[in-house]
Motif scaffolding. Sequence first.
Motif, PDB file in Angstrom:
ATOM      1  N   ALA A   1       9.804  20.913  23.379  1.00  0.00           N
ATOM      2  CA  ALA A   1      10.735  19.786  23.268  1.00  0.00           C
ATOM      3  C   ALA A   1      10.608  18.884  24.496  1.00  0.00           C
ATOM      4  CB  ALA A   1      12.164  20.300  23.136  1.00  0.00           C
ATOM      5  N   LEU A   2      10.489  19.496  25.683  1.00  0.00           N
ATOM      6  CA  LEU A   2      10.355  18.710  26.908  1.00  0.00           C
ATOM      7  C   LEU A   2       9.031  17.948  26.944  1.00  0.00           C
ATOM      8  CD1 LEU A   2      11.893  20.867  29.746  1.00  0.00           C
ATOM      9  CD2 LEU A   2      12.484  18.534  29.085  1.00  0.00           C
ATOM     10  N   LEU A   3       7.992  18.536  26.345  1.00  0.00           N
ATOM     11  CA  LEU A   3       6.714  17.829  26.288  1.00  0.00           C
ATOM     12  C   LEU A   3       6.816  16.597  25.400  1.00  0.00           C
ATOM     13  CD1 LEU A   3       3.785  20.418  25.959  1.00  0.00           C
ATOM     14  CD2 LEU A   3       4.548  19.161  27.956  1.00  0.00           C
ATOM     15  N   TYR A   4       7.554  16.749  24.304  1.00  0.00           N
ATOM     16  CA  TYR A   4       7.590  15.667  23.313  1.00  0.00           C
ATOM     17  C   TYR A   4       8.632  14.607  23.604  1.00  0.00           C
ATOM     18  CZ  TYR A   4       4.207  17.686  20.125  1.00  0.00           C
ATOM     19  OH  TYR A   4       3.050  18.142  19.577  1.00  0.00           O
ATOM     20  N   LEU A   5       9.792  15.048  24.128  1.00  0.00           N
ATOM     21  CA  LEU A   5      10.933  14.152  24.236  1.00  0.00           C
ATOM     22  C   LEU A   5      10.618  12.806  24.919  1.00  0.00           C
ATOM     23  CD1 LEU A   5      13.832  14.345  23.249  1.00  0.00           C
ATOM     24  CD2 LEU A   5      14.509  14.952  25.578  1.00  0.00           C
TER      25      LEU A   5
ATOM     26  N   VAL B   1       7.938  11.176  25.289  1.00  0.00           N
ATOM     27  CA  VAL B   1       7.044  10.341  24.501  1.00  0.00           C
ATOM     28  C   VAL B   1       7.775   9.759  23.297  1.00  0.00           C
ATOM     29  CG1 VAL B   1       4.861  10.304  23.266  1.00  0.00           C
ATOM     30  CG2 VAL B   1       5.134  11.780  25.257  1.00  0.00           C
ATOM     31  N   LEU B   2       8.718  10.525  22.749  1.00  0.00           N
ATOM     32  CA  LEU B   2       9.397  10.079  21.530  1.00  0.00           C
ATOM     33  C   LEU B   2      10.389   8.939  21.777  1.00  0.00           C
ATOM     34  CD1 LEU B   2       9.903  13.422  19.590  1.00  0.00           C
ATOM     35  CD2 LEU B   2       8.208  11.621  19.240  1.00  0.00           C
ATOM     36  N   PHE B   3      10.741   8.704  23.049  1.00  0.00           N
ATOM     37  CA  PHE B   3      11.611   7.562  23.331  1.00  0.00           C
ATOM     38  C   PHE B   3      10.923   6.238  23.006  1.00  0.00           C
ATOM     39  CE2 PHE B   3      14.085  10.417  26.195  1.00  0.00           C
ATOM     40  CZ  PHE B   3      15.295  10.242  25.552  1.00  0.00           C
ATOM     41  N   LEU B   4       9.595   6.230  23.087  1.00  0.00           N
ATOM     42  CA  LEU B   4       8.876   4.989  22.825  1.00  0.00           C
ATOM     43  C   LEU B   4       9.087   4.498  21.394  1.00  0.00           C
ATOM     44  CD1 LEU B   4       5.532   5.744  24.723  1.00  0.00           C
ATOM     45  CD2 LEU B   4       7.534   4.552  25.565  1.00  0.00           C
ATOM     46  N   PRO B   5       8.784   5.326  20.363  1.00  0.00           N
ATOM     47  CA  PRO B   5       9.061   4.857  19.005  1.00  0.00           C
ATOM     48  C   PRO B   5      10.544   4.571  18.778  1.00  0.00           C
ATOM     49  CG  PRO B   5       8.140   7.095  18.998  1.00  0.00           C
ATOM     50  CD  PRO B   5       8.047   6.593  20.383  1.00  0.00           C
ATOM     51  N   LEU B   6      11.415   5.391  19.379  1.00  0.00           N
ATOM     52  CA  LEU B   6      12.856   5.182  19.172  1.00  0.00           C
ATOM     53  C   LEU B   6      13.263   3.767  19.575  1.00  0.00           C
ATOM     54  CD1 LEU B   6      15.652   6.435  18.516  1.00  0.00           C
ATOM     55  CD2 LEU B   6      15.852   6.967  20.948  1.00  0.00           C
TER      56      LEU B   6
ATOM     57  N   TYR C   1      -2.205   7.912  28.114  1.00  0.00           N
ATOM     58  CA  TYR C   1      -1.771   8.315  29.449  1.00  0.00           C
ATOM     59  C   TYR C   1      -0.814   7.284  30.039  1.00  0.00           C
ATOM     60  CZ  TYR C   1      -2.230   9.976  34.269  1.00  0.00           C
ATOM     61  OH  TYR C   1      -1.983  10.471  35.521  1.00  0.00           O
ATOM     62  N   LEU C   2      -1.211   6.038  29.904  1.00  0.00           N
ATOM     63  CA  LEU C   2      -0.405   4.937  30.435  1.00  0.00           C
ATOM     64  C   LEU C   2       1.006   4.979  29.866  1.00  0.00           C
ATOM     65  CD1 LEU C   2      -1.474   2.804  32.324  1.00  0.00           C
ATOM     66  CD2 LEU C   2      -1.850   1.311  30.378  1.00  0.00           C
ATOM     67  N   LEU C   3       1.091   5.239  28.570  1.00  0.00           N
ATOM     68  CA  LEU C   3       2.403   5.223  27.919  1.00  0.00           C
ATOM     69  C   LEU C   3       3.216   6.461  28.239  1.00  0.00           C
ATOM     70  CD1 LEU C   3       1.383   3.706  24.500  1.00  0.00           C
ATOM     71  CD2 LEU C   3       2.766   2.646  26.274  1.00  0.00           C
ATOM     72  N   ARG C   4       2.518   7.590  28.444  1.00  0.00           N
ATOM     73  CA  ARG C   4       3.245   8.797  28.828  1.00  0.00           C
ATOM     74  C   ARG C   4       3.898   8.594  30.194  1.00  0.00           C
ATOM     75  NH1 ARG C   4      -0.731  13.308  28.980  1.00  0.00           N
ATOM     76  NH2 ARG C   4      -2.175  11.668  28.379  1.00  0.00           N
TER      77      ARG C   4
ATOM     78  N   ALA D   1       3.700  16.006  36.340  1.00  0.00           N
ATOM     79  CA  ALA D   1       3.771  17.359  35.774  1.00  0.00           C
ATOM     80  C   ALA D   1       3.883  17.281  34.255  1.00  0.00           C
ATOM     81  CB  ALA D   1       4.957  18.120  36.350  1.00  0.00           C
ATOM     82  N   HIS D   2       4.635  16.310  33.773  1.00  0.00           N
ATOM     83  CA  HIS D   2       4.737  16.150  32.323  1.00  0.00           C
ATOM     84  C   HIS D   2       3.419  15.667  31.730  1.00  0.00           C
ATOM     85  CE1 HIS D   2       5.561  13.611  28.723  1.00  0.00           C
ATOM     86  NE2 HIS D   2       6.105  14.737  28.339  1.00  0.00           N
ATOM     87  N   ALA D   3       2.804  14.671  32.389  1.00  0.00           N
ATOM     88  CA  ALA D   3       1.594  14.069  31.837  1.00  0.00           C
ATOM     89  C   ALA D   3       0.436  15.067  31.780  1.00  0.00           C
ATOM     90  CB  ALA D   3       1.204  12.836  32.650  1.00  0.00           C
ATOM     91  N   TRP D   4       0.415  16.050  32.705  1.00  0.00           N
ATOM     92  CA  TRP D   4      -0.717  16.971  32.764  1.00  0.00           C
ATOM     93  C   TRP D   4      -0.386  18.352  32.215  1.00  0.00           C
ATOM     94  CZ3 TRP D   4      -5.645  15.627  34.330  1.00  0.00           C
ATOM     95  CH2 TRP D   4      -5.761  14.314  34.811  1.00  0.00           C
ATOM     96  N   ALA D   5       0.809  18.537  31.690  1.00  0.00           N
ATOM     97  CA  ALA D   5       1.253  19.861  31.256  1.00  0.00           C
ATOM     98  C   ALA D   5       0.277  20.523  30.289  1.00  0.00           C
ATOM     99  CB  ALA D   5       2.630  19.751  30.613  1.00  0.00           C
TER     100      ALA D   5
END
Lengths: 270, 307
Positions: free
Chosen positions: A22-26, A28-33, B136-139, B182-186
């Motif tokens: 969830a932390l990995l995705y969350l 990134v998912l703000f962008l479409p939201l 990557y840029l967007l992450r 840390a998030h981008a490279w997890a």
Amino acid sequence: MKPSGRKMPFSALGAYTVLYLALLYLPVLFLPLFSFNDSIYIAFPLQGFTLSWYEEMAQNTAMLNALKNSIKVGVVVAIVSTILGTMSAKAFTRYRVPYETPLKAFIAVPLVIPLIILGISLLVVFSGANMSLSLFTIGVGHVVICVPFSMLVMISRLEGFDKGLEEAAQDLGETPWMTFWRVTFPLAMPGIIASLLLCFTISFDEFLLAFFLSGDESTLPIYIWSQLRFPTKLPSVLALGSCILILSVLMVVLAEWSRRIGVSPTGKGP
Amino acid sequence: MTDETASTGGAAAGDETGRRGLRIAQDTKRSLTLLSPTLILLILALAFPILVLIVLSFWTQTGMSLTPGFTTENYEAFFQKRIYYMLLLRSIENSAMVAALTVILAYPAAYFVAFRIKRRKVLWLILITLPFWTSYLLRIFAWKVILGYNGVINSGLIQVGLIDEPLTFLLNNRQAVVVTLAHAWAAFAILPIYVSLEKIDRSLLEAAADLGENPLWSFLRVTLPLSLPGVIAAALLVFIPTVGDYVAPKLVGGNNGLMIGNIVQTQFGRGNNWPLGAAISIISMLVITGIVCSFLLLVHQAKRRLA
């Protein structure tokens, strides 16, 4: 089959993994939201649903141009890298390569070198050779970082099927070239498709090399970078980002699926 | 490789050796032919440029023109001006934190997929690595959206009524850079750890259990040491590229979060001192290589002492 007393760790570990995902995705998912949010500000509360940022995006010629450039570079980079990666993988898996370990390590260097250093050193060489920066110079940088990826994908694919098939073809009098064309190539096809898709995705997303090596024509990440400074442009950048997100996901799933078909131990080949 | 066949002796065997030698020579030739395009490309577009960068770092630049020569003044400048030195140190600290954070957070998840998931492992792996393949840029940018002054967290907390004023300590500092990286490279860390866990012979764990080891001990004494190569690979795969990162410090780091990549970029852009930028890059590369080598050496020695 496991010793008892493992029920608890299972659920704790499982819960952790789900939380981790969830932390990995969350983020990134703000962008479409927010790309559907009817406000120029990227903030809560949400103001209502709109597609206008997508419309704005679709009418933006500078962006479409950058998209076209990115696709152009990505396709060429994917093809060139996959050809080079496949040839290297074939050398390593089928023939005796002198100095195998150092050569393999050399080809893998782009995987561990900081991109900024590769970027500036290529910039220095290109400007020293009086080459004007263009999509071509970006492409050169991208091929350098894509070849090791392609080689690794192809090595695992070529190791996955029976060498005996190639030897049989050679014993039956096929030339090495025809053996490659009629035996190796069809068997390696899923790997080749996976490599093409991965290299395209890498090139399509790559920012730092393009940042140093682009001339007048920009690729999509360069364009996005230039837009991030303007708050009013952000919502349509989010719309664009969401489209890229879906596209990347699609490509990777396709690549993964393609890489895995036909390598099952039952040996069902094409 | 030929000597083992040569030792057999005899006429027939000698003939065999000759044919085999020919085959090896042919093999070598074919393999080099196949490798040559890649090697030529990498020599021209990787090895040669790095060499040029090294040469350039000994030149000087006045205004727009480069003066060839051999001077160490760029290297001296690096150590005289504390800012460069401090930024490199801070970049290394940041990346070490990022590497530690990603590895520690990824390990339990990798362990779960390797040992607890029986079916559809591939699906789990794809799920975990998917975010890595998005831009990557967007992450990185997503974190600016989250941590910003009017960002997701601030506007969310104000909306809920927990705070009245936006929190300013979220963005534009090192912590923001570390969390973002840390998030981008997890996903990059989880794969090597997973592979090394997957490779562990399950009968070893069963043996440990049969011998009465409790699960924690058998994890500490069997699983963890055997998965160490994956952990080390993961740490290095995250550490090395993030030291030179430019995007995250620029977007979420602000002035307090700058890293060495930003300084290098400045020398090749506005600052316009290419030789100095080259020297900073070369020093960074040497320092990173040194750290990585001593890290590997330490691990090697620790392993030998334990064995």
